[in-house]
Scaffold this motif. Structure first.
Motif, PDB file in Angstrom:
ATOM      1  N   ASN A 487      62.249  70.708  83.379  1.00 39.17           N
ATOM      2  CA  ASN A 487      61.396  69.749  82.416  1.00 39.17           C
ATOM      3  C   ASN A 487      59.958  70.036  82.161  1.00 39.17           C
ATOM      4  O   ASN A 487      59.373  69.886  81.156  1.00 39.17           O
ATOM      5  N   LEU A 488      59.275  70.460  83.400  1.00 36.60           N
ATOM      6  CA  LEU A 488      58.139  70.894  83.509  1.00 36.60           C
ATOM      7  C   LEU A 488      57.951  71.949  82.489  1.00 36.60           C
ATOM      8  O   LEU A 488      57.013  71.803  81.746  1.00 36.60           O
ATOM      9  N   GLN A 489      58.681  73.005  82.603  1.00 36.33           N
ATOM     10  CA  GLN A 489      58.562  74.127  81.623  1.00 36.33           C
ATOM     11  C   GLN A 489      58.563  73.583  80.231  1.00 36.33           C
ATOM     12  O   GLN A 489      58.025  74.179  79.414  1.00 36.33           O
ATOM     13  N   ASN A 490      59.475  72.746  79.903  1.00 40.57           N
ATOM     14  CA  ASN A 490      59.614  72.144  78.430  1.00 40.57           C
ATOM     15  C   ASN A 490      58.315  71.515  77.969  1.00 40.57           C
ATOM     16  O   ASN A 490      57.778  71.895  77.042  1.00 40.57           O
ATOM     17  N   ALA A 491      57.757  70.704  79.023  1.00 41.17           N
ATOM     18  CA  ALA A 491      56.642  70.073  78.422  1.00 41.17           C
ATOM     19  C   ALA A 491      55.617  71.065  78.202  1.00 41.17           C
ATOM     20  O   ALA A 491      54.757  70.895  77.294  1.00 41.17           O
ATOM     21  N   TRP A 492      55.166  72.077  79.004  1.00 45.62           N
ATOM     22  CA  TRP A 492      54.392  73.046  78.835  1.00 45.62           C
ATOM     23  C   TRP A 492      54.852  73.967  77.682  1.00 45.62           C
ATOM     24  O   TRP A 492      53.729  74.094  76.691  1.00 45.62           O
ATOM     25  N   HIS A 493      55.925  74.023  77.307  1.00 45.22           N
ATOM     26  CA  HIS A 493      56.396  74.866  76.218  1.00 45.22           C
ATOM     27  C   HIS A 493      55.948  74.122  74.974  1.00 45.22           C
ATOM     28  O   HIS A 493      55.394  74.758  73.987  1.00 45.22           O
ATOM     29  N   GLU A 494      56.219  72.803  75.003  1.00 44.92           N
ATOM     30  CA  GLU A 494      55.940  71.957  73.821  1.00 44.92           C
ATOM     31  C   GLU A 494      54.332  71.963  73.580  1.00 44.92           C
ATOM     32  O   GLU A 494      53.828  72.013  72.725  1.00 44.92           O
ATOM     33  N   GLN A 495      53.657  71.955  74.713  1.00 47.22           N
ATOM     34  CA  GLN A 495      52.022  71.909  74.707  1.00 47.22           C
ATOM     35  C   GLN A 495      51.716  73.353  74.050  1.00 47.22           C
ATOM     36  O   GLN A 495      50.740  73.347  73.198  1.00 47.22           O
ATOM     37  N   MET A 496      52.295  74.333  74.468  1.00 49.26           N
ATOM     38  CA  MET A 496      51.865  75.649  73.884  1.00 49.26           C
ATOM     39  C   MET A 496      52.122  75.986  72.420  1.00 49.26           C
ATOM     40  O   MET A 496      51.365  76.355  71.719  1.00 49.26           O
ATOM     41  N   ILE A 497      53.291  75.340  72.179  1.00 45.93           N
ATOM     42  CA  ILE A 497      53.656  75.581  70.776  1.00 45.93           C
ATOM     43  C   ILE A 497      52.861  74.584  69.722  1.00 45.93           C
ATOM     44  O   ILE A 497      52.193  75.118  68.924  1.00 45.93           O
ATOM     45  N   GLY A 498      52.071  73.456  70.282  1.00 44.88           N
ATOM     46  CA  GLY A 498      51.249  72.474  69.902  1.00 44.88           C
ATOM     47  C   GLY A 498      49.880  73.401  69.753  1.00 44.88           C
ATOM     48  O   GLY A 498      49.394  73.262  68.372  1.00 44.88           O
ATOM     49  N   VAL A 499      49.506  73.861  70.626  1.00 47.10           N
ATOM     50  CA  VAL A 499      48.216  74.621  70.643  1.00 47.10           C
ATOM     51  C   VAL A 499      48.300  75.837  69.588  1.00 47.10           C
ATOM     52  O   VAL A 499      47.345  75.925  68.720  1.00 47.10           O
ATOM     53  N   LEU A 500      49.371  76.732  69.837  1.00 47.63           N
ATOM     54  CA  LEU A 500      49.494  77.814  68.935  1.00 47.63           C
ATOM     55  C   LEU A 500      49.500  77.502  67.508  1.00 47.63           C
ATOM     56  O   LEU A 500      48.890  77.905  66.495  1.00 47.63           O
ATOM     57  N   SER A 501      50.083  76.253  67.146  1.00 46.33           N
ATOM     58  CA  SER A 501      50.288  75.815  65.916  1.00 46.33           C
ATOM     59  C   SER A 501      49.074  75.355  65.406  1.00 46.33           C
ATOM     60  O   SER A 501      48.653  75.589  64.143  1.00 46.33           O
ATOM     61  N   ARG A 502      48.271  74.714  65.872  1.00 45.82           N
ATOM     62  CA  ARG A 502      46.995  74.166  65.650  1.00 45.82           C
ATOM     63  C   ARG A 502      45.984  75.428  65.342  1.00 45.82           C
ATOM     64  O   ARG A 502      45.183  75.350  64.668  1.00 45.82           O
ATOM     65  N   LEU A 503      46.187  76.476  66.086  1.00 39.56           N
ATOM     66  CA  LEU A 503      45.500  77.570  66.058  1.00 39.56           C
ATOM     67  C   LEU A 503      45.859  78.637  64.907  1.00 39.56           C
ATOM     68  O   LEU A 503      44.872  79.394  64.591  1.00 39.56           O
ATOM     69  N   GLY A 504      46.777  78.212  64.281  1.00 32.36           N
ATOM     70  CA  GLY A 504      47.495  79.197  63.282  1.00 32.36           C
ATOM     71  C   GLY A 504      47.855  80.457  63.747  1.00 32.36           C
ATOM     72  O   GLY A 504      47.652  81.312  63.036  1.00 32.36           O
ATOM     73  N   VAL A 505      48.579  80.620  64.992  1.00 33.36           N
ATOM     74  CA  VAL A 505      48.954  81.873  65.496  1.00 33.36           C
ATOM     75  C   VAL A 505      50.228  81.695  65.946  1.00 33.36           C
ATOM     76  O   VAL A 505      50.870  80.765  66.411  1.00 33.36           O
ATOM     77  N   SER A 506      50.900  82.680  65.182  1.00 32.30           N
ATOM     78  CA  SER A 506      52.540  82.548  65.536  1.00 32.30           C
ATOM     79  C   SER A 506      53.390  83.059  66.592  1.00 32.30           C
ATOM     80  O   SER A 506      54.325  82.979  66.913  1.00 32.30           O
ATOM     81  N   SER A 507      52.386  83.738  67.411  1.00 28.47           N
ATOM     82  CA  SER A 507      53.084  84.156  68.858  1.00 28.47           C
ATOM     83  C   SER A 507      51.894  84.141  69.788  1.00 28.47           C
ATOM     84  O   SER A 507      50.726  84.429  69.629  1.00 28.47           O
ATOM     85  N   ILE A 508      52.527  84.107  71.131  1.00 27.53           N
ATOM     86  CA  ILE A 508      51.651  83.842  72.137  1.00 27.53           C
ATOM     87  C   ILE A 508      50.905  85.387  72.451  1.00 27.53           C
ATOM     88  O   ILE A 508      49.872  85.378  72.828  1.00 27.53           O
ATOM     89  N   ARG A 509      51.525  86.212  71.867  1.00 26.55           N
ATOM     90  CA  ARG A 509      50.827  87.884  72.161  1.00 26.55           C
ATOM     91  C   ARG A 509      49.722  87.830  71.482  1.00 26.55           C
ATOM     92  O   ARG A 509      48.915  88.671  71.649  1.00 26.55           O
ATOM     93  N   GLU A 510      49.730  87.064  70.128  1.00 25.78           N
ATOM     94  CA  GLU A 510      48.497  87.252  69.234  1.00 25.78           C
ATOM     95  C   GLU A 510      47.292  86.445  69.635  1.00 25.78           C
ATOM     96  O   GLU A 510      46.050  86.817  69.694  1.00 25.78           O
ATOM     97  N   LEU A 511      47.624  85.424  70.848  1.00 26.98           N
ATOM     98  CA  LEU A 511      46.639  84.778  71.551  1.00 26.98           C
ATOM     99  C   LEU A 511      45.664  85.658  72.500  1.00 26.98           C
ATOM    100  O   LEU A 511      44.676  85.224  72.650  1.00 26.98           O
ATOM    101  N   ARG A 512      46.306  86.519  72.828  1.00 31.76           N
ATOM    102  CA  ARG A 512      45.845  87.302  74.122  1.00 31.76           C
ATOM    103  C   ARG A 512      44.508  87.930  73.714  1.00 31.76           C
ATOM    104  O   ARG A 512      44.194  88.797  72.462  1.00 31.76           O
ATOM    105  N   GLY A 513      43.394  87.475  74.390  1.00 33.47           N
ATOM    106  CA  GLY A 513      42.091  87.979  74.307  1.00 33.47           C
ATOM    107  C   GLY A 513      41.350  87.392  73.072  1.00 33.47           C
ATOM    108  O   GLY A 513      40.143  87.814  72.777  1.00 33.47           O
ATOM    109  N   ARG A 514      41.754  86.193  72.541  1.00 29.77           N
ATOM    110  CA  ARG A 514      41.200  85.632  71.400  1.00 29.77           C
ATOM    111  C   ARG A 514      40.250  84.457  72.024  1.00 29.77           C
ATOM    112  O   ARG A 514      40.268  83.508  71.995  1.00 29.77           O
ATOM    113  N   SER A 515      39.164  85.023  72.979  1.00 34.81           N
ATOM    114  CA  SER A 515      38.163  84.307  73.478  1.00 34.81           C
ATOM    115  C   SER A 515      37.227  83.762  72.230  1.00 34.81           C
ATOM    116  O   SER A 515      36.645  82.696  72.764  1.00 34.81           O
ATOM    117  N   ASP A 516      37.523  83.998  70.957  1.00 34.08           N
ATOM    118  CA  ASP A 516      36.662  83.437  70.090  1.00 34.08           C
ATOM    119  C   ASP A 516      37.399  82.013  69.587  1.00 34.08           C
ATOM    120  O   ASP A 516      36.532  81.105  69.035  1.00 34.08           O
TER     121      ASP A 516
END
Lengths: 522, 467
Positions: A487-516
């Protein structure tokens, strides 16, 4: 899929049933379903942020049951009196402001709401009580906590707690156009060396940290492994051997080769897909481990290949490594013993951590795992936890930038741990330059840890998570624990999807190093 | 190699129950005496001890706080009758520098002589003012390896105090002009100093001297107190002279440790000469408040042959201008390095050294050794109320303490500090504390690392985030 079958004993597993799957364990592997189910608190009285007292003037009219949208008030069918309020579900003053709350609607004015004094007794700046309560909520429901709990960051006044995504700040441009949640990929490939060794894909950029047999109960170890299977990720044995009961999860285990070499045997190295060298750990950087003689029970001693009752020292550092060439020799040894495994190198965060990372790459590591100084689950000297080596927040960008400058960033997987408490911490770590994270304390909290820090006192963990005492250990069942972690992982997964979606990034790999996408509060 | 230095700690419980952080609230009226009671199942037997304590005559005057706030009983009680709260008396102890957690940790160390250990990671703020904005370095590879802190590798914590000539000079005939090297060695880089508020009890000075003898370090005290000690303790004492008190206590000058401390002032050179005439091998140290002019004063007095400086900050580790000693020390150390004098001089820093980590960090910032002062009082049970709480006298009876007992508590505290210093040194791969002095490159300073790691993040005022 078989899901929640009882754990088979080694004898029950027949060798003739072994499937032939190249690159995987020879042992029959158990499958665990990735299904989210509510798992209530294992204690009778759940703790919430707010407390509702029902005074004697209550006439049990049931009005509160009607107005409360959160299930705080219960009047069981056929009962004349109200049940005790389930106040851990209460969302507090936010409800009062809306005007349709039990307090104002009660005709007798018999209900009183206050902050729960128990909540002040746990939590600290780094793991605030809100974070503990929200992790409990995530483990219980599998979903993001309600807004009255601050579930994204703690209150330590620095590091992740002062970093925000720009979209969290009013008036800052968050950037990006939303991506549909279904199109977002949170998976990670761990082998980036292209050295002919197998590729390992994990579905979430998170895996479980090493906790040894003896430091936590077997239920905790098994639950972590089973949750890792469900999420196609990994868990780690820590130093101290590879219990046979973990063999049905071999494909999702990392085994550790640490300085004491306790329990390291050829067959344990050959069982797994990832082997981790532990040079140092964040909780006690530069210090050896010390297992007290009392804790070296016959079971522990057998696992570690030691004499029961003797105190066991893990020295610092490896007796056999005094240079980067020795380090390479070490990695070559493991690669030779297990030709299909990836090698991870776990180091702490000294000032020259960037050089250490580069050295590990050239020695042949697939994964460099940085363990920051503020984390850790086990008992450690207070002076070491607070003062020695830098917090992970500083180490990630330092190493990331250096690897980029060296031109090898795309050839190595950078994993961060030691103070990753929430999904937001994990995302910030990735935006600062890590590929993925390892968690430890967050899993303990999901299992009901209140961070009382008494892991070592008396008979051990009073909540039965980090104890091998038979009575305490049975406070927590395996099925319950497994589901809490899934369950914990699912909650985290949901939040990750939410943030990536908000940032307009389609993969967690694209977020790497995006300190901007981040900003720093001052 | 000499015998390994070892501090013999002996468990010495405090004289009072300590003020604990958590107190239980028990709604007994509603208890149904069910058979599921959580109280007998307490992992730490808190309820059993409490019940025994309530029959104890002490119960009327002291509360027993043992709860560790694991919340098992709170969450397990059938009727939910138990709850916990933070003890306000705990939070009120000490002040903004001597925080309740520091007091509590110091008591634990003085009780047992052991390193405080806890689980579940670091719990405090990310960083803070003063020493809390420094992290010490570690090394992934050190040699030889360490098997625990009492393992086969010996890490030396001894430092030398005294004038250290950089070169020898000779007469044309070949006779040596440089005086014979005259140093005193302390085995642990902490000497036991006078507490910072008036507690002139002789018993305290006596216990400091006893502890100093056991620890192979020194206790600092005024000459008039030193004069009352047994003669066998005097070699462990650094007496302080103001100047006009020399004739009264001339016997102290002869029989105390060779190190003698003088209060800084316009007459200091005259006083120094008088003491030298009485005891030529004396190592004179200058006791002065630390401030922005300290470096200049050190350079000036160094020219007159005074090479040991005991710089005193206030209770919270601030110098005369309000700077924290970490900054003041770095400035003084760098100035002395630039003027080529650093290796001739011994710097002792006192004030604000509350924990073992402060000792290590002060040395990294440039001190040779530190003093324990207020921390010694805390080891004896002090809550740093500085007379504020009880007009009737010290609430923990510091002035009525048996000297031997107090000395053992002090030995335990310094024993725990010593072990922790070794942890820090071992992690850094440094094998003697002399090499830690001024090793700023082996420390991580908040201001610098923050710039390096977060420099490219845009800055937003905190208020905007809360809007």
């Amino acid at each position: 899929m078989t899901t929640t079958t009882a754990i088979k004993s080694d004898l029950e597993i027949q060798e003739e049933a072994l499937p032939q799957r190249p690159g995987h364990s020879d042992w029959p592997q158990e499958d665990i379903e990735r299904k989210i189910r509510p798992v209530p608190e294992r204690y009778r009285n759940a703790i919430g942020k707010y407390k509702i007292d029902r005074l004697a003037k209550c006439i049990s009219c049931g009005r509160c049951v009607e107005v409360c949208g959160y299930g705080v008030h219960v009047k069981p069918e056929g009962y004349a009196l109200m049940s005790r309020p389930q106040d851990y579900l209460c969302i507090g003053p936010a409800c009062t402001e809306a005007g349709s709350d039990c307090i104002s609607q009660c005709p007798q004015k018999a209900l009183v709401m206050s902050l729960n004094p128990n909540v002040e007794c746990f939590g600290d700046p780094r793991w605030s009580s809100d974070l503990i309560l929200s992790t409990w909520h995530e483990a219980e429901t599998g979903h993001t906590p309600p807004s009255h709990l601050e579930f994204r960051h703690g209150a330590s006044g620095g590091g992740f707690d002062q970093i925000r995504f720009k979209f969290e700040i009013p008036g800052l441009d968050g950037g990006g156009s939303r991506v549909a949640a279904e199109a977002i990929d949170t998976g990670l490939d761990l082998n980036r060396r292209e050295d002919g060794r197998p590729q390992i894909h994990i579905d979430i950029p998170v895996y479980g940290g090493g906790m040894s047999f003896g430091s936590v109960s077997i239920h905790t170890i098994l639950a972590k492994a089973r949750a890792a299977v469900a999420w196609n990720s990994f868990s780690c044995t820590g130093e101290g051997g590879y219990p046979d009961r973990l063999m049905p999860y071999d494909d999702h285990m990392i085994t550790q080769v640490a300085t004491g070499l306790f329990g390291v045997r050829e067959e344990t190295i050959q069982r797994v897909r990832i082997v981790e060298f532990k040079y140092a750990q964040g909780a006690k950087p530069g210090l050896g481990g010390h297992l007290l003689g009392d804790k070296n029970t016959p079971a522990v001693a057998r696992m570690r290949g030691a004499v029961p009752g003797n105190a066991l020292f893990s020295p610092f550092p490896f007796h056999s490594v005094y240079s980067v060439e020795d380090h390479k020799k070490h990695l070559d040894w493991i690669k030779e013993v297990n030709p299909r495994c990836l090698v991870s190198v776990k180091v702490s965060t000294p000032t020259d951590v960037d050089m250490v990372a580069v050295g590990s790459y050239y020695a042949g590591a697939h994964i460099i795992h940085l363990d920051g100084s503020y984390g850790g689950t086990g008992a450690a000297p207070d002076i070491a936890k607070k003062n020695i080596a830098m917090p992970i927040e500083f180490a990630i960008p330092k190493v990331h930038k250096f690897l980029v400058a060296e031109g090898i960033r795309e050839k190595i997987t950078l994993i961060a741990s030691g103070g990753i408490r929430t999904a937001y911490d994990a995302l910030k770590a990735i935006a600062l330059g890590a590929d993925g994270v390892v968690i430890g304390t967050a899993e303990m909290v999901a299992l009901g840890c209140v961070r009382c820090a008494c892991c070592e006192s008396g008979r051990g963990c009073p909540r039965g998570i980090a104890s091998t005492d038979p009575e305490l250990m049975d406070l927590m069942g395996l099925e319950w624990a497994t589901q809490r972690l899934i369950n914990l992982q699912n909650a985290w997964h949901e939040q990750m999807i939410g943030v990536l979606s908000r940032l307009g990034v389609s993969s967690i790999r694209e977020l790497r190093g995006r300190s901007d996408v981040l900003c720093y509060l001052e | 190699m000499p015998d390994r230095y070892h501090i013999h700690t002996v468990p010495t419980p405090g004289r009072f129950y300590r003020i604990g952080k958590f107190g239980g609230v028990d709604w007994r009226e509603d208890c149904s005496r069910c058979s599921n009671c959580v109280k007998p199942r307490c992992n730490y037997d808190v309820y059993k001890h409490e019940s025994a304590h309530n029959r104890d005559p002490l119960a009327a005057t002291q509360t027993l706080y043992e709860c560790k706030a694991c919340l098992s009983c709170v969450q397990g009680c059938t009727k939910g009758l138990l709850s916990l709260s933070v003890n306000p008396e705990f939070l009120e102890m000490g002040d903004e520098y001597w925080k309740p957690d520091i007091l509590s940790s110091t008591w634990t160390q003085a009780d047992s002589g052991k390193i405080p250990v806890s689980g579940a990671g670091y719990r405090g703020p990310f960083h803070g003012p003063g020493f809390d904005s420094i992290w010490t370095d570690m090394s992934e590879i050190v040699r030889p390896t360490r098997d625990g802190i009492h393992g086969r590798e010996y890490i030396s914590t001894s430092v030398d105090i005294g004038p250290k000539p950089m070169r020898l000079s000779f007469t044309p005939e070949g006779g040596m002009l440089t005086p014979v090297l005259n140093l005193v060695e302390v085995q642990v880089p902490a000497i036991l100093d006078i507490p910072q508020w008036p507690t002139h009890q002789f018993e305290l000075a006596h216990s400091r001297a006893l502890a100093a003898k056991e620890l192979k370090t020194f206790a600092v005290m005024f000459a008039k107190e030193a004069a009352r000690l047994q003669p066998e303790l005097l070699p462990s004492v650094i007496p302080i002279f103001a100047g006009d008190d020399i004739p009264d206590f001339s016997n102290v000058i002869h029989s105390a440790s060779p190190m003698i401390q003088l209060l800084d002032g316009p007459e200091i050179l005259g006083t120094a000469n008088r003491i030298r005439s009485m005891r030529p091998e004396a190592i004179l140290s200058v006791r002065a408040a630390i401030g922005p002019k300290s470096a200049e004063r050190i350079i000036e007095l160094s020219g007159s042959g005074l090479k040991v400086f005991h710089l005193c900050a206030d209770l919270h580790g601030r110098d005369l201008s309000g700077r924290h000693i970490k900054d003041a020390l770095r400035e003084i150390h760098t100035r002395l390095v630039d003027s080529g004098l650093r290796d001739e001089i011994t710097l002792i820093i006192s004030g604000g050294i509350a924990l073992a980590e402060h000792m290590a960090k002060a040395i990294i910032c440039g001190a040779d050794l530190v003093t324990a002062d207020t921390a010694l009082l805390v080891a004896l049970g002090c809550r740093v109320c500085r007379g504020g709480h009880s007009p009737a006298g010290c609430p923990v009876g510091i002035d009525s303490m048996d000297s031997e007992y107090a000395a053992q508590r002090i030995v335990n505290l310094i024993g725990a500090w010593h072990s922790q210093l070794i942890e820090v040194l071992g992690a850094m791969g440094i094998r003697e504390v002399r090499r830690l002095r001024g090793e700023m490159g082996r420390a991580i300073f908040m201001e610098e690392i923050e710039k390096e790691s977060f420099g490219d993040l845009i800055r937003v005022p905190q208020e905007q985030a809360c809007a």
